[in-house]
Scaffold this motif. Structure first.
Motif, PDB file in Angstrom:
ATOM      1  N   ASN A   1       0.820  -1.216   0.000  1.00 52.98           N
ATOM      2  CA  ASN A   1       0.000   0.000   0.000  1.00 52.98           C
ATOM      3  C   ASN A   1       0.853   1.266   0.000  1.00 52.98           C
ATOM      4  O   ASN A   1       0.388   2.327  -0.439  1.00 52.98           O
ATOM      5  CB  ASN A   1      -0.913   0.006   1.224  1.00 52.98           C
ATOM      6  N   ALA A   2       2.104   1.178   0.447  1.00 56.83           N
ATOM      7  CA  ALA A   2       2.993   2.345   0.474  1.00 56.83           C
ATOM      8  C   ALA A   2       3.256   2.902  -0.917  1.00 56.83           C
ATOM      9  O   ALA A   2       3.685   4.052  -1.059  1.00 56.83           O
ATOM     10  CB  ALA A   2       4.320   1.971   1.134  1.00 56.83           C
ATOM     11  N   HIS A   3       2.970   2.092  -1.953  1.00 56.41           N
ATOM     12  CA  HIS A   3       3.245   2.531  -3.322  1.00 56.41           C
ATOM     13  C   HIS A   3       1.974   2.868  -4.104  1.00 56.41           C
ATOM     14  O   HIS A   3       2.023   3.040  -5.325  1.00 56.41           O
ATOM     15  CB  HIS A   3       4.039   1.455  -4.056  1.00 56.41           C
ATOM     16  N   LYS A   4       0.851   3.008  -3.392  1.00 57.07           N
ATOM     17  CA  LYS A   4      -0.403   3.324  -4.086  1.00 57.07           C
ATOM     18  C   LYS A   4      -0.328   4.664  -4.807  1.00 57.07           C
ATOM     19  O   LYS A   4      -0.989   4.857  -5.838  1.00 57.07           O
ATOM     20  CB  LYS A   4      -1.569   3.346  -3.090  1.00 57.07           C
ATOM     21  N   ASP A   5       0.467   5.577  -4.275  1.00 57.31           N
ATOM     22  CA  ASP A   5       0.551   6.901  -4.893  1.00 57.31           C
ATOM     23  C   ASP A   5       1.121   6.853  -6.307  1.00 57.31           C
ATOM     24  O   ASP A   5       0.861   7.746  -7.122  1.00 57.31           O
ATOM     25  CB  ASP A   5       1.417   7.828  -4.035  1.00 57.31           C
ATOM     26  N   LEU A   6       1.879   5.811  -6.619  1.00 57.51           N
ATOM     27  CA  LEU A   6       2.483   5.688  -7.949  1.00 57.51           C
ATOM     28  C   LEU A   6       1.501   5.180  -8.992  1.00 57.51           C
ATOM     29  O   LEU A   6       1.749   5.295 -10.190  1.00 57.51           O
ATOM     30  CB  LEU A   6       3.694   4.744  -7.887  1.00 57.51           C
TER      31      LEU A   6
ATOM     32  N   ALA B   1       8.069   3.881 -12.850  1.00 56.07           N
ATOM     33  CA  ALA B   1       8.165   4.713 -11.649  1.00 56.07           C
ATOM     34  C   ALA B   1       8.802   3.967 -10.480  1.00 56.07           C
ATOM     35  O   ALA B   1       9.308   4.586  -9.541  1.00 56.07           O
ATOM     36  CB  ALA B   1       6.782   5.219 -11.254  1.00 56.07           C
ATOM     37  N   LEU B   2       8.798   2.651 -10.531  1.00 64.94           N
ATOM     38  CA  LEU B   2       9.402   1.886  -9.449  1.00 64.94           C
ATOM     39  C   LEU B   2      10.924   1.984  -9.431  1.00 64.94           C
ATOM     40  O   LEU B   2      11.544   1.806  -8.383  1.00 64.94           O
ATOM     41  CB  LEU B   2       8.993   0.406  -9.548  1.00 64.94           C
TER      42      LEU B   2
ATOM     43  N   ASN C   1      -8.746  -8.131  -0.079  1.00 63.66           N
ATOM     44  CA  ASN C   1      -9.830  -8.253   0.902  1.00 63.66           C
ATOM     45  C   ASN C   1      -9.385  -7.881   2.311  1.00 63.66           C
ATOM     46  O   ASN C   1     -10.164  -7.375   3.112  1.00 63.66           O
ATOM     47  CB  ASN C   1     -10.388  -9.677   0.892  1.00 63.66           C
ATOM     48  N   GLN C   2      -8.109  -8.133   2.623  1.00 60.56           N
ATOM     49  CA  GLN C   2      -7.581  -7.791   3.941  1.00 60.56           C
ATOM     50  C   GLN C   2      -6.876  -6.434   3.956  1.00 60.56           C
ATOM     51  O   GLN C   2      -6.311  -6.045   4.979  1.00 60.56           O
ATOM     52  CB  GLN C   2      -6.625  -8.893   4.416  1.00 60.56           C
ATOM     53  N   ASN C   3      -6.906  -5.727   2.814  1.00 52.91           N
ATOM     54  CA  ASN C   3      -6.290  -4.405   2.687  1.00 52.91           C
ATOM     55  C   ASN C   3      -4.812  -4.421   3.075  1.00 52.91           C
ATOM     56  O   ASN C   3      -4.295  -3.488   3.701  1.00 52.91           O
ATOM     57  CB  ASN C   3      -7.046  -3.366   3.521  1.00 52.91           C
ATOM     58  N   VAL C   4      -4.141  -5.490   2.696  1.00 49.41           N
ATOM     59  CA  VAL C   4      -2.708  -5.631   2.967  1.00 49.41           C
ATOM     60  C   VAL C   4      -1.875  -4.969   1.871  1.00 49.41           C
ATOM     61  O   VAL C   4      -0.753  -4.530   2.099  1.00 49.41           O
ATOM     62  CB  VAL C   4      -2.336  -7.128   3.089  1.00 49.41           C
ATOM     63  N   GLY C   5      -2.437  -4.896   0.688  1.00 52.35           N
ATOM     64  CA  GLY C   5      -1.771  -4.296  -0.457  1.00 52.35           C
ATOM     65  C   GLY C   5      -2.768  -4.197  -1.589  1.00 52.35           C
ATOM     66  O   GLY C   5      -3.974  -4.413  -1.389  1.00 52.35           O
ATOM     67  N   TYR C   6      -2.278  -3.866  -2.776  1.00 48.46           N
ATOM     68  CA  TYR C   6      -3.188  -3.784  -3.921  1.00 48.46           C
ATOM     69  C   TYR C   6      -2.595  -4.534  -5.097  1.00 48.46           C
ATOM     70  O   TYR C   6      -1.399  -4.848  -5.133  1.00 48.46           O
ATOM     71  CB  TYR C   6      -3.493  -2.332  -4.294  1.00 48.46           C
ATOM     72  N   CYS C   7      -3.448  -4.855  -6.031  1.00 51.43           N
ATOM     73  CA  CYS C   7      -3.060  -5.646  -7.195  1.00 51.43           C
ATOM     74  C   CYS C   7      -2.764  -4.695  -8.360  1.00 51.43           C
ATOM     75  O   CYS C   7      -3.640  -3.957  -8.815  1.00 51.43           O
ATOM     76  CB  CYS C   7      -4.186  -6.611  -7.552  1.00 51.43           C
ATOM     77  N   ALA C   8      -1.526  -4.719  -8.825  1.00 49.32           N
ATOM     78  CA  ALA C   8      -1.165  -3.893  -9.981  1.00 49.32           C
ATOM     79  C   ALA C   8      -1.824  -4.438 -11.240  1.00 49.32           C
ATOM     80  O   ALA C   8      -2.445  -3.691 -12.004  1.00 49.32           O
ATOM     81  CB  ALA C   8       0.354  -3.854 -10.138  1.00 49.32           C
TER      82      ALA C   8
ATOM     83  N   ASP D   1     -11.588  -7.014  -8.390  1.00 41.99           N
ATOM     84  CA  ASP D   1     -11.381  -5.851  -7.531  1.00 41.99           C
ATOM     85  C   ASP D   1      -9.897  -5.851  -7.201  1.00 41.99           C
ATOM     86  O   ASP D   1      -9.431  -6.672  -6.403  1.00 41.99           O
ATOM     87  CB  ASP D   1     -12.227  -5.950  -6.258  1.00 41.99           C
ATOM     88  N   LEU D   2      -9.142  -4.956  -7.809  1.00 43.86           N
ATOM     89  CA  LEU D   2      -7.702  -4.927  -7.624  1.00 43.86           C
ATOM     90  C   LEU D   2      -7.269  -3.999  -6.495  1.00 43.86           C
ATOM     91  O   LEU D   2      -6.081  -3.824  -6.247  1.00 43.86           O
ATOM     92  CB  LEU D   2      -7.003  -4.519  -8.934  1.00 43.86           C
ATOM     93  N   GLY D   3      -8.238  -3.391  -5.826  1.00 40.18           N
ATOM     94  CA  GLY D   3      -7.907  -2.483  -4.743  1.00 40.18           C
ATOM     95  C   GLY D   3      -7.788  -1.039  -5.183  1.00 40.18           C
ATOM     96  O   GLY D   3      -8.022  -0.119  -4.400  1.00 40.18           O
ATOM     97  N   VAL D   4      -7.415  -0.833  -6.432  1.00 39.14           N
ATOM     98  CA  VAL D   4      -7.295   0.520  -6.991  1.00 39.14           C
ATOM     99  C   VAL D   4      -8.165   0.687  -8.234  1.00 39.14           C
ATOM    100  O   VAL D   4      -8.408   1.802  -8.683  1.00 39.14           O
ATOM    101  CB  VAL D   4      -5.832   0.852  -7.348  1.00 39.14           C
ATOM    102  N   ARG D   5      -8.639  -0.414  -8.779  1.00 37.69           N
ATOM    103  CA  ARG D   5      -9.562  -0.397  -9.918  1.00 37.69           C
ATOM    104  C   ARG D   5     -10.329  -1.707  -9.917  1.00 37.69           C
ATOM    105  O   ARG D   5      -9.863  -2.725  -9.398  1.00 37.69           O
ATOM    106  CB  ARG D   5      -8.827  -0.200 -11.255  1.00 37.69           C
ATOM    107  N   SER D   6     -11.526  -1.667 -10.489  1.00 40.48           N
ATOM    108  CA  SER D   6     -12.380  -2.843 -10.553  1.00 40.48           C
ATOM    109  C   SER D   6     -12.950  -2.989 -11.955  1.00 40.48           C
ATOM    110  O   SER D   6     -13.227  -1.988 -12.634  1.00 40.48           O
ATOM    111  CB  SER D   6     -13.536  -2.740  -9.547  1.00 40.48           C
ATOM    112  N   PHE D   7     -13.125  -4.239 -12.386  1.00 35.37           N
ATOM    113  CA  PHE D   7     -13.714  -4.491 -13.694  1.00 35.37           C
ATOM    114  C   PHE D   7     -14.166  -5.943 -13.758  1.00 35.37           C
ATOM    115  O   PHE D   7     -13.795  -6.766 -12.917  1.00 35.37           O
ATOM    116  CB  PHE D   7     -12.725  -4.195 -14.821  1.00 35.37           C
ATOM    117  N   GLU D   8     -14.997  -6.240 -14.744  1.00 39.45           N
ATOM    118  CA  GLU D   8     -15.397  -7.619 -15.016  1.00 39.45           C
ATOM    119  C   GLU D   8     -14.904  -7.998 -16.400  1.00 39.45           C
ATOM    120  O   GLU D   8     -15.084  -7.253 -17.363  1.00 39.45           O
ATOM    121  CB  GLU D   8     -16.917  -7.782 -14.941  1.00 39.45           C
ATOM    122  N   ASN D   9     -14.238  -9.148 -16.482  1.00 40.88           N
ATOM    123  CA  ASN D   9     -13.739  -9.622 -17.770  1.00 40.88           C
ATOM    124  C   ASN D   9     -13.508 -11.128 -17.660  1.00 40.88           C
ATOM    125  O   ASN D   9     -12.486 -11.574 -17.173  1.00 40.88           O
ATOM    126  CB  ASN D   9     -12.441  -8.910 -18.149  1.00 40.88           C
TER     127      ASN D   9
END
Length: 445
Positions: free
Chosen positions: A158-163, A171-172, A250-257, A335-343
């Motif tokens: 989550n520390a890198h969500k700003d990127l 950016a990494l 789901n546990q808000n431990v990080g997000y899926c790029a 649900d990737l934590g920063v964006r969501s879609f169905e595919n």
């Protein structure tokens, strides 16, 4: 002994020889002459198979790791497909890590280990080549089918969500450099050196100009331990299969790029492999196991079975996770934590779009990537190694035996030229051109 320290040099493996021709002949005789094809097509229960000259043994021990892509093995056990094809005593046994899977395959069931496994596709090659085994000369393995395509995730803290990192990782490079300057060595995790998750995260990083061997440290974490390690900040990014990416969100431990189908649509992932010794000794049992796994893959890929499949996997004796950590992505909801879609086209596939067939061209890409990152020497005869390990011929026989329509059986062992998200193409007819064009790599030998 660690996975990394067990590296050894590989000699060019020999092309398939007389023993392979003998096995092809005996396997064909077992399938047709012993009446297994007719028995399979008739859908007889296990007892009828025995009467028709069925499997030489009724038991095999198969390993799995708690990942959604092992579903065909677990479903084959739970829904009785192994029993249907004359193997009622098959055991599907949980493994702690891919290193444990490797060790138990090396032992074999006669030595207290296992006969086969749900496995990272490059591992049977690395084992056969002796790169990750204690046994001199390696442990010959046979890949019988693919278990799935797609369905993995690349996660960020989550520390890198700003990127807002997605497919573009450029950016990494600056972020990791700043971390190093501040005295912290950035770590990215995968599940086994040279395995599929290692390939995905390295490709993803390198495509954005991040060198996974220089700009960060790559570490090994077993799949079921990824979320726990993320919680305590042990890594900045990691690649692992479901259900752990969705559990991370789901546990808000990080997000899926990304989900890895975005990196390479319909990419190959896990395989069903057996020790070659088992295949040679028990050709009819091998055919029966493969038939059961293929039928289970068909069952898993039916939309109407997804709820039941996920409920089975979530059980205490299998994954011991909430079904909500498995269900959505098995249905193509992201649900990737920063964006969501169905595919649904990006969800994990088990049968549709030829997902179960072990394309030799895909094996060649994995070996080329393992050469790229120094797990195999540049002198490796990759085509000979594929010919030795890949048993797409047995897949075809089993598919025909269970009545798969001709239209659902690939006409070629190559899927042709593959295109990645960054426009890079892999032509299996000329893998050296692909390798030469890559800017970031670490070749040895």
């Amino acid at each position: 002994m660690s996975d990394v320290s067990r590296k050894s040099e590989i000699s060019n493996p020999p092309a398939a020889g007389s023993s392979r021709r003998h096995f092809l002949k005996s396997a064909a005789a077992s399938l047709a002459g012993a009446g297994l094809i007719s028995a399979v097509r008739a859908g007889f229960p296990g007892g009828a198979h025995a009467a028709a000259g069925g499997p030489e043994v009724t038991k095999a021990i198969l390993g799995y790791i708690a990942l959604t892509d092992t579903a065909p093995l677990i479903v084959a056990k739970e829904k009785g497909f192994f029993a249907k094809y004359g193997m009622p005593d098959v055991e599907v046994v949980k493994q702690a890590s891919w290193g444990t899977t490797r060790d138990n395959l090396e032992l074999g069931s006669a030595g207290g280990g296992i006969d086969g496994a749900h496995i990272l596709t490059p591992m049977p090659y690395l084992m056969t080549a002796g790169k990750i085994t204690k046994t001199p000369g390696g442990v010959p393995m046979a890949i019988l089918s693919r278990l799935n395509t797609q369905g993995q995730g690349i996660m960020l803290a989550n520390a890198h969500k700003d990127l807002k990192i997605g497919l573009d990782t450029s950016a990494l490079k600056e972020r990791f450099a700043a971390m190093k300057a501040g005295g912290k060595d950035p770590k990215v995790a995968m599940t086994f050196p040279g395995g599929t998750h290692d390939c995905w995260i390295r490709y993803w990083l390198a495509a954005g100009g991040v060198d996974p061997d220089k700009d960060c440290q790559t570490i090994v974490v077993p799949p079921p331990q990824m979320v726990a390690n993320a919680k305590v900040g042990n890594m900045e990014a990691y690649c692992v299969g479901e259900p752990w990416p969705l559990q991370t969100v789901n546990q808000n431990v990080g997000y899926c790029a990304i989900t890895t189908g975005e990196l390479w649509k319909n990419h190959p992932e896990k395989s069903f492999a057996l020790r070659a010794e088992f295949v040679d000794k028990y050709p009819k049992a091998t055919a029966a196991l493969l038939a059961a796994v293929l039928e289970a893959a068909q069952w898993c890929d039916k939309d109407g079975n997804k709820d039941e499949m996920c409920a089975i996997l979530a059980k205490r004796e299998w994954f011991k996770v909430p079904v909500d950590d498995i269900l959505d992505r098995s249905k193509g909801k992201f649900d990737l934590g920063v964006r969501s879609f169905e595919n649904k086209d990006l969800m994990q596939k088990y049968w549709r779009d030829f997902a179960s067939y072990p394309y030799q061209s895909h094996e060649l890409w994995f070996l080329t990537e393992d050469i790229r990152w120094g797990y195999l020497p540049a002198t490796t005869d990759t085509k000979a190694l594929v010919a030795k390990v890949n048993r797409e011929d047995l897949w075809r026989e089993a598919a025909k035996a269970i009545g798969v329509a001709a239209a659902d059986i690939p006409t070629s062992a190559s899927r042709g030229v593959e295109t990645f998200f960054d426009g890079v193409k892999f032509d299996p007819a000329n893998p050296s051109a692909y390798l030469d064009a890559l800017k970031i790599k670490k070749l040895v030998g």
